[in-house]
Write a protein that holds these residues in place. Structure first.
Motif, mmCIF file in Angstrom:
data_model
loop_
_atom_site.group_PDB
_atom_site.id
_atom_site.type_symbol
_atom_site.label_atom_id
_atom_site.label_comp_id
_atom_site.label_asym_id
_atom_site.label_seq_id
_atom_site.Cartn_x
_atom_site.Cartn_y
_atom_site.Cartn_z
ATOM 1 N N LEU A 97 0.848 -1.188 0.000
ATOM 2 C CA LEU A 97 0.000 0.000 0.000
ATOM 3 C C LEU A 97 0.883 1.236 0.000
ATOM 4 O O LEU A 97 1.779 1.376 0.829
ATOM 5 C CB LEU A 97 -0.907 0.010 1.230
ATOM 6 C CG LEU A 97 -1.835 -1.194 1.382
ATOM 7 C CD1 LEU A 97 -2.639 -1.079 2.678
ATOM 8 C CD2 LEU A 97 -2.765 -1.325 0.184
ATOM 9 N N VAL A 122 0.919 5.159 0.566
ATOM 10 C CA VAL A 122 0.085 6.067 1.348
ATOM 11 C C VAL A 122 0.563 7.502 1.143
ATOM 12 O O VAL A 122 1.752 7.794 1.302
ATOM 13 C CB VAL A 122 0.157 5.698 2.849
ATOM 14 C CG1 VAL A 122 -0.740 6.593 3.670
ATOM 15 C CG2 VAL A 122 -0.211 4.224 3.046
ATOM 16 N N VAL A 160 -4.916 6.114 -0.273
ATOM 17 C CA VAL A 160 -4.219 4.849 -0.059
ATOM 18 C C VAL A 160 -4.305 4.118 -1.399
ATOM 19 O O VAL A 160 -5.390 3.928 -1.933
ATOM 20 C CB VAL A 160 -4.876 4.010 1.055
ATOM 21 C CG1 VAL A 160 -4.166 2.673 1.217
ATOM 22 C CG2 VAL A 160 -4.899 4.779 2.369
ATOM 23 N N VAL A 203 3.230 0.861 3.236
ATOM 24 C CA VAL A 203 2.709 -0.001 4.297
ATOM 25 C C VAL A 203 2.509 -1.396 3.698
ATOM 26 O O VAL A 203 2.035 -1.523 2.565
ATOM 27 C CB VAL A 203 1.364 0.561 4.825
ATOM 28 C CG1 VAL A 203 0.726 -0.370 5.817
ATOM 29 C CG2 VAL A 203 1.548 1.938 5.417
ATOM 30 N N ASP A 233 -2.517 -5.517 3.790
ATOM 31 C CA ASP A 233 -3.358 -6.045 4.854
ATOM 32 C C ASP A 233 -4.722 -6.353 4.240
ATOM 33 O O ASP A 233 -5.459 -5.435 3.887
ATOM 34 C CB ASP A 233 -3.469 -5.024 5.985
ATOM 35 C CG ASP A 233 -4.356 -5.479 7.136
ATOM 36 O OD1 ASP A 233 -5.222 -6.359 6.940
ATOM 37 O OD2 ASP A 233 -4.211 -4.930 8.240
ATOM 38 N N LEU A 264 -7.777 -4.693 5.794
ATOM 39 C CA LEU A 264 -7.823 -3.260 5.539
ATOM 40 C C LEU A 264 -8.391 -2.975 4.147
ATOM 41 O O LEU A 264 -9.216 -2.089 3.963
ATOM 42 C CB LEU A 264 -6.424 -2.650 5.674
ATOM 43 C CG LEU A 264 -6.318 -1.144 5.576
ATOM 44 C CD1 LEU A 264 -7.030 -0.473 6.750
ATOM 45 C CD2 LEU A 264 -4.853 -0.734 5.548
ATOM 46 N N TRP A 308 -7.036 6.165 5.655
ATOM 47 C CA TRP A 308 -5.811 6.906 5.392
ATOM 48 C C TRP A 308 -5.062 7.190 6.689
ATOM 49 O O TRP A 308 -3.844 6.972 6.778
ATOM 50 C CB TRP A 308 -6.120 8.209 4.644
ATOM 51 C CG TRP A 308 -4.915 9.056 4.442
ATOM 52 C CD1 TRP A 308 -3.922 8.865 3.524
ATOM 53 C CD2 TRP A 308 -4.553 10.218 5.184
ATOM 54 N NE1 TRP A 308 -2.959 9.833 3.651
ATOM 55 C CE2 TRP A 308 -3.327 10.689 4.666
ATOM 56 C CE3 TRP A 308 -5.139 10.912 6.235
ATOM 57 C CZ2 TRP A 308 -2.679 11.816 5.158
ATOM 58 C CZ3 TRP A 308 -4.492 12.033 6.719
ATOM 59 C CH2 TRP A 308 -3.284 12.477 6.193
ATOM 60 N N CYS A 326 -3.349 4.103 7.977
ATOM 61 C CA CYS A 326 -2.160 3.754 7.200
ATOM 62 C C CYS A 326 -0.990 4.686 7.520
ATOM 63 O O CYS A 326 0.152 4.222 7.615
ATOM 64 C CB CYS A 326 -2.477 3.781 5.707
ATOM 65 S SG CYS A 326 -3.501 2.388 5.178
ATOM 66 N N ARG A 359 0.386 3.500 10.777
ATOM 67 C CA ARG A 359 1.163 2.272 10.601
ATOM 68 C C ARG A 359 2.536 2.574 9.997
ATOM 69 O O ARG A 359 3.540 1.979 10.392
ATOM 70 C CB ARG A 359 0.421 1.283 9.699
ATOM 71 C CG ARG A 359 -0.759 0.634 10.361
ATOM 72 C CD ARG A 359 -1.413 -0.362 9.438
ATOM 73 N NE ARG A 359 -2.624 -0.903 10.028
ATOM 74 C CZ ARG A 359 -3.314 -1.900 9.514
ATOM 75 N NH1 ARG A 359 -2.917 -2.486 8.392
ATOM 76 N NH2 ARG A 359 -4.406 -2.345 10.099
#
Length: 192
Positions: free
Chosen positions: A8, A10, A24, A154, A157, A160, A170, A173, A176
């Motif tokens: 991902l 972000v 994302v 990221v 997931d 997610l 957002w 993320c 994270r």
């Protein structure tokens, strides 16, 4: 090369490009030729799935009405499907490096509109696309870009991406990404 495929991407809080602010992006391709992905956290109010099927002359089974997401600013009239790999067709974009597949083929839309196809799926309009080395330059904040405008990465997931869509995806993320970077720095400088 920063390999983002299957991860991902972000947008940072200081993203200068308004088209990508608070987005994302699932990255379904990243190689020497460039990178491509779809935005997964911007639901479209219009058109909806029924409208897309009507416009594309796709027969739709009663009750099949999936949400549609703004996939990105490139070819924003193109319908794509980000999906699990349990069901693919010959034109599906996928490889062993990524957990999901991406299909830009009306055949897949026909199957989904009849209630079939992959277990997990997301209908997108448009995509995000970067030329060779363009994404790397954005990630490394090569001047005139600022470090605060650099993309965050990221790990994928499944929950997610395909779980209940949260308004704060957002923010989750970004949190994270910050946590991961903090752990990376802590491990680097404070090894036991």
């Amino acid at each position: 090369m920063n390999d983002t495929q299957g991860k991902l991407l972000v947008a940072p809080p200081g993203m200068p490009d308004w088209r990508f602010q608070k987005t994302v992006v699932y990255m379904w391709r990243h190689d020497v030729a460039g990178a491509a992905g779809v935005i997964i956290n911007k639901k479209c109010n219009h058109p909806d799935f029924k409208h897309i099927c009507n416009e594309g002359s796709v027969p739709r089974k009663e009750g099949v009405n999936l949400p549609v997401y703004y996939g990105g600013p490139v070819m924003n009239n193109i319908v794509g499907i980000l999906h699990s790999k349990d069901f693919m067709i010959g034109s599906t974009n996928s490889d062993d490096k990524q957990p999901l597949a991406f299909t830009l083929d009306k055949k897949m839309l026909d199957i989904i509109a009849q209630g079939g196809g992959p277990k997990d799926k997301m209908i997108t309009l448009g995509l995000a696309n970067w030329e060779a080395n363009q994404l790397e330059e954005e990630m490394e904040a090569i001047p005139p870009r600022k470090a605060t405008g650099s993309w965050l990465v990221v790990p994928f997931d499944h929950e997610l991406v395909f779980g209940p869509k949260r308004e704060d995806m957002w923010e989750m993320c970004v949190s994270r990404a910050v946590k991961s970077k903090t752990e990376e720095l802590t491990d680097k400088y404070f090894k036991s």
